[in-house]
Structure formats: C-alpha cells, structure tokens
Design a protein around this motif. Sequence first.
Motif, PDB file in Angstrom:
ATOM      1  N   VAL A   1       0.842  -1.206   0.000  1.00 22.47           N
ATOM      2  CA  VAL A   1       0.000   0.000   0.000  1.00 22.47           C
ATOM      3  C   VAL A   1       0.875   1.252   0.000  1.00 22.47           C
ATOM      4  N   ARG A   2       1.934   1.240   0.778  1.00 22.33           N
ATOM      5  CA  ARG A   2       2.853   2.386   0.787  1.00 22.33           C
ATOM      6  C   ARG A   2       3.448   2.611  -0.607  1.00 22.33           C
ATOM      7  N   ASP A   3       3.833   1.517  -1.261  1.00 21.91           N
ATOM      8  CA  ASP A   3       4.398   1.644  -2.614  1.00 21.91           C
ATOM      9  C   ASP A   3       3.353   2.163  -3.598  1.00 21.91           C
ATOM     10  N   ALA A   4       2.117   1.695  -3.453  1.00 21.64           N
ATOM     11  CA  ALA A   4       1.048   2.150  -4.348  1.00 21.64           C
ATOM     12  C   ALA A   4       0.774   3.633  -4.147  1.00 21.64           C
ATOM     13  N   LEU A   5       0.822   4.093  -2.900  1.00 21.59           N
ATOM     14  CA  LEU A   5       0.597   5.517  -2.639  1.00 21.59           C
ATOM     15  C   LEU A   5       1.735   6.345  -3.230  1.00 21.59           C
ATOM     16  N   ARG A   6       2.953   5.869  -3.105  1.00 23.03           N
ATOM     17  CA  ARG A   6       4.079   6.611  -3.672  1.00 23.03           C
ATOM     18  C   ARG A   6       3.952   6.709  -5.199  1.00 23.03           C
ATOM     19  N   SER A   7       3.534   5.616  -5.838  1.00 25.91           N
ATOM     20  CA  SER A   7       3.333   5.654  -7.293  1.00 25.91           C
ATOM     21  C   SER A   7       2.234   6.639  -7.663  1.00 25.91           C
ATOM     22  N   ALA A   8       1.173   6.655  -6.867  1.00 28.84           N
ATOM     23  CA  ALA A   8       0.071   7.582  -7.146  1.00 28.84           C
ATOM     24  C   ALA A   8       0.520   9.029  -6.991  1.00 28.84           C
ATOM     25  N   VAL A   9       1.338   9.286  -5.995  1.00 34.94           N
ATOM     26  CA  VAL A   9       1.860  10.642  -5.796  1.00 34.94           C
ATOM     27  C   VAL A   9       2.705  11.059  -6.992  1.00 34.94           C
ATOM     28  N   GLU A  10       3.491  10.153  -7.499  1.00 36.81           N
ATOM     29  CA  GLU A  10       4.380  10.479  -8.613  1.00 36.81           C
ATOM     30  C   GLU A  10       3.619  10.845  -9.890  1.00 36.81           C
ATOM     31  N   ARG A  11       2.396  10.344 -10.028  1.00 36.62           N
ATOM     32  CA  ARG A  11       1.635  10.635 -11.256  1.00 36.62           C
ATOM     33  C   ARG A  11       0.483  11.612 -11.031  1.00 36.62           C
ATOM     34  N   ALA A  12       0.224  12.026  -9.782  1.00 35.46           N
ATOM     35  CA  ALA A  12      -0.921  12.902  -9.501  1.00 35.46           C
ATOM     36  C   ALA A  12      -0.754  14.252 -10.189  1.00 35.46           C
ATOM     37  N   PRO A  13      -1.679  14.644 -11.061  1.00 32.01           N
ATOM     38  CA  PRO A  13      -1.513  15.879 -11.818  1.00 32.01           C
ATOM     39  C   PRO A  13      -1.685  17.139 -10.987  1.00 32.01           C
ATOM     40  N   TRP A  14      -2.341  17.047  -9.827  1.00 24.94           N
ATOM     41  CA  TRP A  14      -2.622  18.252  -9.059  1.00 24.94           C
ATOM     42  C   TRP A  14      -1.482  18.643  -8.119  1.00 24.94           C
ATOM     43  N   LEU A  15      -0.461  17.807  -8.004  1.00 22.39           N
ATOM     44  CA  LEU A  15       0.705  18.161  -7.199  1.00 22.39           C
ATOM     45  C   LEU A  15       1.749  18.852  -8.067  1.00 22.39           C
ATOM     46  N   ASP A  16       2.311  19.935  -7.586  1.00 24.31           N
ATOM     47  CA  ASP A  16       3.426  20.538  -8.306  1.00 24.31           C
ATOM     48  C   ASP A  16       4.712  19.808  -7.928  1.00 24.31           C
ATOM     49  N   ASP A  17       5.784  20.096  -8.641  1.00 26.24           N
ATOM     50  CA  ASP A  17       7.014  19.318  -8.492  1.00 26.24           C
ATOM     51  C   ASP A  17       7.612  19.413  -7.099  1.00 26.24           C
TER      52      ASP A  17
END
Length: 666
Positions: free
Chosen positions: A377-393
């Motif tokens: 689950v932690r890995d899945a959340l990290r992957s989601a963060v990496e592709r989330a369009p609403w987060l800036d760099d």
Amino acid sequence: MPRTIPLALALTLVLALAAPDAGAQRRAAAKAPAGPTACGDFHAFANKDWLAATPVPAAGSTSALGELQARVLEQQRELLSTAMNAPQGNVQTLLGDFWASGLDEAAVEADRANPIAPLLDRINGIKRARDIPPAVAALHQVGIPVLFNFSADLDLADLDRHIGYFAQGGTGLPDPAYYTRQDEEARALLGLYNGYVQQILALTGTAEADLAAESQLVIDLETRIARASHPVASLRDPRQNYALVPTEGLGKTWKRLQLPEFLAAQDISDDSVSIANPELFTALDGLVGSLKPAQWKTYLRFHVGDAMAPYLSKSFRDAAFDFRGRVLRGEVEQPSRERLVLHAINHAAGQMVAREYVARYLSPASRSRAETIAGEVRDALRSAVERAPWLDDATRAEAVAKLAALKVEVGAPVRNVDYTVQPMGRGSFGGNMLIASTWHHREEMKRIGRGNAQRRWPVQPQEPALAYDAAHNRLLVSAAVLQAPVLDMSLDGAAHYGSFGALVAHELSHAIDGKGRHVDARGEIRDWWTPGTDAAWTDRLNALTAQYGNYDYPGIAGRKVNGSLTREENAADLAAVEIAWDAFSQALPGAEKDAKESFFNAWAGLWREQVAPAVAEQRAGTALQAPGPWRSNGPLSNLPAFSETWGCKAGNPMVRKDEERVGIWR
C-alpha cells in the motif's frame, strides 16, 4: 443413458416439493419489495444479512468494529484468567494476582480504606510549608497527580525526544471555569461537587461536624488554582502548552515549590522542561507559603481518596460513580466488576498486558501478512503521488521523500521495559493498583530524554488500533487489530486489501494530506505544501463536502450529513479505496470477478452499524467521520473500478457522472 431419466425426475420432484404453487410464488415475489442491490445501495447489499440479524439498539450502537472491541476485551479476560490460574513467568504472576485481587469483591470490601492508609499518614505528617512539596512529589510517584500535572511528551522543537511537561491540573472539576462562572448551571455543579468532596473526606477521616468547613477548604484551594489556569479551549493546541525552560533555574524562580527536588523524586535529570503557564506556578508557589498546612492536608487527603475511589470498597465506588459517572459523564449504571478491574489493569499495567497479549494472540502469519500488505500500500501511494496531476514538483518531491522514509511497525513497539516490580499478591486490589501505578509512572518517566521517543506507542498493542504517527512518520498496527473484520485470515487475499489494506491507505494518506503537510520528511515542523497544491486540495475537499452534504443522515428524519465537518475523513476514505485498489491490482493482476467483489465486500463490512436515534443525533453534530452507510458508499461511488466490477450502469445510485466524480490519487 436410461439411468439419467430417474435422476431428472427426482430433481423435478424436489423442485415441486419446494414450490408447490409456482404461480402463487411468482405473485408473492411481485408484491414483495426488492432487496438492496449492489448498484443501488452497496452498503445495504453487502451487509444485508448482518443488518437483518442486528436490530437497532434502544441505546448506544452496535458495529463491526464494536464487535471487534468486544472480542478483544474477551481475549484480555481470557489471558488474565489463565494468568490467575496457571501463571507462566513473573509477568503473568503479577497480572494473575492483580486480576484475582480485583475480582474478589468480598476482600475489597474488607480492605476498606486500608490501601491508602500509608498515603494518608504521610499527608497527616505535614507540619509546615516546606513539608508540602515533598508530599506532592510522593503522590505523583504513585500516579496521583496533585497541584499540577507532570508528564512525558514530545519536544516540539526536537521530535526525537520526550521532555517533561509541567502543566495545569490539581482541580477536581474538568474545566477551571466551573469554579468562577456565576451562571446557574455552574453554581449547581459546584454544589454537587461540594457534596462529593464531603463524602470522600468523610471516608478518609473527617468528622461529620467538620465536613462542611473542610470541603470548603478544598474548593477554596482549587478555586485559587483555577483562577491562575488557562481556559480549556486554549489547551487543544499543543503549541500553547509548550515553552522550554532550563531546569537549572527552577529552584530560584519558584523557591517554595521545590521543583528541582520534585524532578529528582521522579528520577528526571534532563536539562530542560516545558512550563507554558509560569504565572500558574508563581501562584502555586505563593499558595505553598500563604495557606495553612491544615488546608493543604485536607486538599491532599481528598485527592488521594478521589483518585483511588474506584478501586476501594463500595462506599468509595458509589460516591465516585454518583458524581463522576452520573453527573460528569452521564452514565446510567456502574461498570461490571470485571470491566472495572480490566480497565484498572490496562491503565496501570498496560505494558504488562501488552507483552502477554502479543505473545498469545498475534500469529506470525498475521504479522507477516500485515507487513506485506502495508508495504504494498505504501508503494502504491508513492506511485500515485508520482503521477498525480494536481501536485506541483516541489510538493511531489517532498511527499515522495516522506513516503520513502515512512516506517511500518506491526504488533507492538520495540521497547525496553523493566518489569521489576514489588510483588502484588492477592490480598489487596487497591494496594495492587498503587503498586502497578507506581511502576507505570516510573516507566513513563523513563521516556524523558534523548533517543526514547520512538520506543513507545501512543496506543497499546492490546487495543484495536491502526494509526499514523505524524511525529515520527510511522504507521502503527496493533496486535489486537489484526483479526476480523480488519484482517480475517479465513478470507481470501482480495478481502485483505479491501479491509486492512484500505485502512492502511486511509492512515498513510494522512502522511501527505492536509494533516501531514505540517511535518516534513526530516521530521521538521513546517508547511511543505505550495499555494498551488493547497488550492487543488481545497477544490477536492469542497467537492466532497457537496457530495456528502446531500446524503440523508441515517436514523434522523430530515437531517443531512455535515459534509464540512467530515470532509477531511471523507477524503481519507476516498484515498483508502483508491490506493488499496491499486495495491490489490498490482498484487493480483489477474484477479477474477469474485476476487474483485470480495475487495469491495470487505470494505463495506468494516462500516456496518446499527445506531440508536439519540446516539445518531449526537454524532451528527460532532463526529468527524460520516455514518457507516456513507463511509461504504461515498468513496465507491467515485471509483470507476467499483461500477465496472459490479456492472453498474449510468443512472444507478452508486454511479456518478464523470464530471461529478472526485479523484484524489487516481
């Protein structure tokens, strides 16, 4: 081939016997209301059998997680009974004796006030002002805080250590304002408290003719403390309770309180402590010198009786319950003997119970499964963060760093606990309570100092708990929570992701959401979100607020869910199913339809509940979580994978239009 004919006839016969009038059956079915469907009300559909078998209680509530809590309490009773009858080792002997002494109500009655007699003798020995602070320190040592509170908690400037906090306390009413308010309600409560103080003083040695005068001495001293105390509302912000001062100068600033000697008595040698309300301690210092020793003796004697009343004979227990139970907490009846003793043991000897509970009830298979899923689950959340369009760099980089540093601790903390304690025996429950409370206080004081902060949990392993510890960026999974309905090892693997995995995702989302934004990957307290990320997050929260604000509140006619109150937790629930589904899909990429359905059934099973109307009314205005049906359905209505799994169509209640769906990590 001819042998198949009798078989067909037999099947026909069975069907005929089961439904002798097919036409009548069809007519009855046409008249009967349709049951819940997955696409109409998934919560009711997935939990229909439980809901049908579990009536709405007249008072309180019944829920899946409540059933888990009841099972855990039964496990603790079983553990303590085994320790009582056949102890294995020193810790079990201590627990068994503690349990046996508490259950022996006849012995408790015969013991009367004997357990606190040594404490009262110490108080009665006070002759002059300089005798008062040592008596205060001695009561703190046995777990009875008087005059002020002193506890171990995080140093807000260095989250890797605990420091000692000197904080307000020493009053018998929960809010200092009750002593000074002049409205009718506050005056009435103070009058009831006066009566309670008289009861306890009578039980601890005051003659009847002196009760009114001595109770007034107690209330007068507490009123003086209350006037120098801060409002309760201001204490909710930890920063308002934090002000680091060096220990070196305490004796010069407050000469009469003897604070250096107090710290030495608690075995504290740290170089600093927190005192956020120095004016209070100036007032207390003055009171030590200005009030007569007789008033202090009466005050201290009352607080010993008050603190120990639940663990002494019936006259003490009844007095305490009538005021603290009925008046302050609104309780109707006293807890059972077993419940009272179990609470006492968990309070004073909780770390002992934890040690034995983990050894008895946490299987290696459950621990391993929990660790595996939590990591996925932690890995899945990290992957989601990496592709989330609403987060800036910039925000994305800090979130990824924080998740990379996040630790998962399952079962129990790694702790260094000294179980050396005075033997208890089975003769005195009140005496055992003081022995255990003294041991507990000693171990708590050991938390103070550098390097000790992460060796403790804010929850106990024998309590069902799954929590994100923001101060140390770690997920805590207690031993007690690793059973049905959270992690049911009898179910298939897909269900584990829908229940345990989703709860893990819920908690881990707090590491980087609106709550986690205030502590960065290095453990420094700062807001690491940018304004752009904050605006995008607020947009999602506002959309969820509107969604949930349209839901009817179960059990309350005409009431809607307060979407503003619940929006943070609604977002975490949505993140839970999004991330858990990703972890499930990664772990079981070829999962069949049945497995996918198990995932969603497990999620809904967490939130089944039946709630009395009065409880529903109270929760509607205060609870930070949505009611169970909407914790089930709300997130799923936003998840395309749900409607795909169950074949739901546009227009079904569980299917939102694309433009109405809220997504956080998908």
